[in-house]
Design an enzyme around this catalytic site. Structure first.
Site, PDB file in Angstrom:
ATOM      1  N   LYS A  75       0.993  -1.352  -0.448  1.00 31.96           N
ATOM      2  CA  LYS A  75      -0.342   0.242   0.508  1.00 31.96           C
ATOM      3  C   LYS A  75       1.071   1.199  -0.206  1.00 31.96           C
ATOM      4  O   LYS A  75       0.165   2.675  -0.273  1.00 31.96           O
ATOM      5  CB  LYS A  75      -1.371   0.224   1.020  1.00 31.96           C
ATOM      6  CG  LYS A  75      -1.979  -0.851   1.619  1.00 31.96           C
ATOM      7  CD  LYS A  75      -3.124  -1.165   2.520  1.00 31.96           C
ATOM      8  CE  LYS A  75      -4.245  -1.430   2.164  1.00 31.96           C
ATOM      9  NZ  LYS A  75      -5.588  -1.260   3.455  1.00 31.96           N
ATOM     10  N   ASP A 113     -10.402   3.146   1.677  1.00 29.26           N
ATOM     11  CA  ASP A 113     -10.085   2.539   3.156  1.00 29.26           C
ATOM     12  C   ASP A 113     -10.574   3.732   3.985  1.00 29.26           C
ATOM     13  O   ASP A 113     -11.661   4.181   4.635  1.00 29.26           O
ATOM     14  CB  ASP A 113      -8.973   2.306   3.736  1.00 29.26           C
ATOM     15  CG  ASP A 113      -8.135   0.799   2.745  1.00 29.26           C
ATOM     16  OD1 ASP A 113      -9.309   0.546   2.558  1.00 29.26           O
ATOM     17  OD2 ASP A 113      -6.968   0.732   2.891  1.00 29.26           O
TER      18      ASP A 113
END
Ligand code: ATR
Length: 298
Positions: A75, A113
């Site tokens: 990420k 997210d």
């Protein structure tokens, strides 16, 4: 529900990370594509650490993929390999979704997210804003996205972590992105000193995740602040020990499945340009979690 044929027109997306074998995302997205009658498929894209992440991303472009989710451990490492990033990637410091432009082959990175977490709080009617005093337990990647989202909503945020330096690093990062963020860091040992006036407690540690379902990040000796909402970012099990502890103390507890579903729904909308069938996505995840007792991270 008619499942579109897998043929020469099928559009591909997937989940790039390691490991990805137990991810719920293929189930969730393929059910959504089938429900919407879209000739799209979502596939696992396992890339072993130490192997070439750059080559994997270029491979997706070369193979005509429309996008992907990026998960652990890439990420952060994927960011410099992208052609452009959204503001959410900058403020969280992590990317979890990419979109590949069909015409130019350029890769745009985003972070759903953070927006997924905020969307699930809104869906559960958890108020957030300047009257919110949030405690975030943990200082990993999930805590980063949650902290950025809460600070952006105007909340006062305290990050509580076993290793206080990691919490301080997130605070430092957020302070470098905002003018006057209301955020600080304390060690887990000092939880009782900051817990008493919190009205939102978010677990962003893996403590309580299957198979260690009898563990909780909240110490028995510390009373819960009355009236607070407890949000556990864990969704396996659907009801964690922390949630059970909170409910026993009269608090409202929300599990993390909605965060998974809403981050997935945002990615679906970015890729397809169509509204995501959120209820279908949630239902198939719930079914999979109730039926599945396999070990391993989701
Ligand atoms: P992710 O990036 O997936 O959110 P992570 O990087 O593994 O998760 O971060 C997990 C967080 O949970 C860390 O802050 C970790 O604390 P440390 O920084 O002290 O390592 C916290 N955590 C993990 N296991 C824990 C435990 N048993 N008790 C308390 N905190 C724990």
């Amino acid at each position: 529900m008619t499942v579109a044929t897998l043929d020469g027109q099928t559009q591909l997306v997937g989940i790039l990370g390691w490991p990805v074998a137990h991810s719920l995302s293929p189930t969730m997205h393929n059910a959504a594509f089938a429900y919407a009658g879209l000739n799209w498929r979502y596939v696992p894209l396992p890339v072993q650490p130490g192997h070439n992440l750059d080559a994997a991303l270029k491979g997706l472009v070369a193979l005509g993929f429309r996008g992907a989710n990026i998960t652990v451990p890439y990420k952060v490492d994927a960011i410099p390999l992208l052609d452009s990033i959204t503001e959410a990637v900058t403020i969280v410091g992590a990317v979890n979704t990419i979109r590949i432009d069909h015409n130019t082959g350029k890769i745009e990175g985003m972070n759903t997210d953070m927006t997924g977490f905020l969307a699930d709080l809104a869906q559960n009617r958890v108020s957030m804003g300047k009257n919110t005093r949030a405690l975030i337990l943990g200082a990993g990647g999930a805590a980063r996205a949650i902290a950025a989202g809460l600070v952006r909503s105007g909340a006062h945020v305290t990050i509580v972590n076993r290793t206080v330096t990691k919490a301080e690093a997130i605070v430092g990062f957020i302070r470098s992105s905002w003018a006057n963020p209301d955020i600080n860091a304390v060690s887990m040992e000092d939880l009782s000193m900051v817990a008493w006036d919190a009205n939102l407690i978010v677990n962003a540690t893996p403590v309580g995740m299957w198979p260690d379902t009898e563990t909780s990040p909240w110490p028995e000796r510390v009373p819960f602040p009355p009236g607070a909402v407890v949000y556990d970012s864990i969704y396996r099990p659907l009801k964690t020990k922390l949630m059970r502890q909170a409910e026993a103390a009269g608090l409202r507890a929300v599990g993390g499945l909605g965060m998974l579903v809403y981050q997935g729904a945002s990615a679906y909308e970015v890729w397809t340009g169509k509204k995501a069938p959120v209820d279908v996505m949630k239902l198939v995840c719930q079914q999979a979690l109730m039926e599945d007792s396999r070990p391993g991270p989701f």
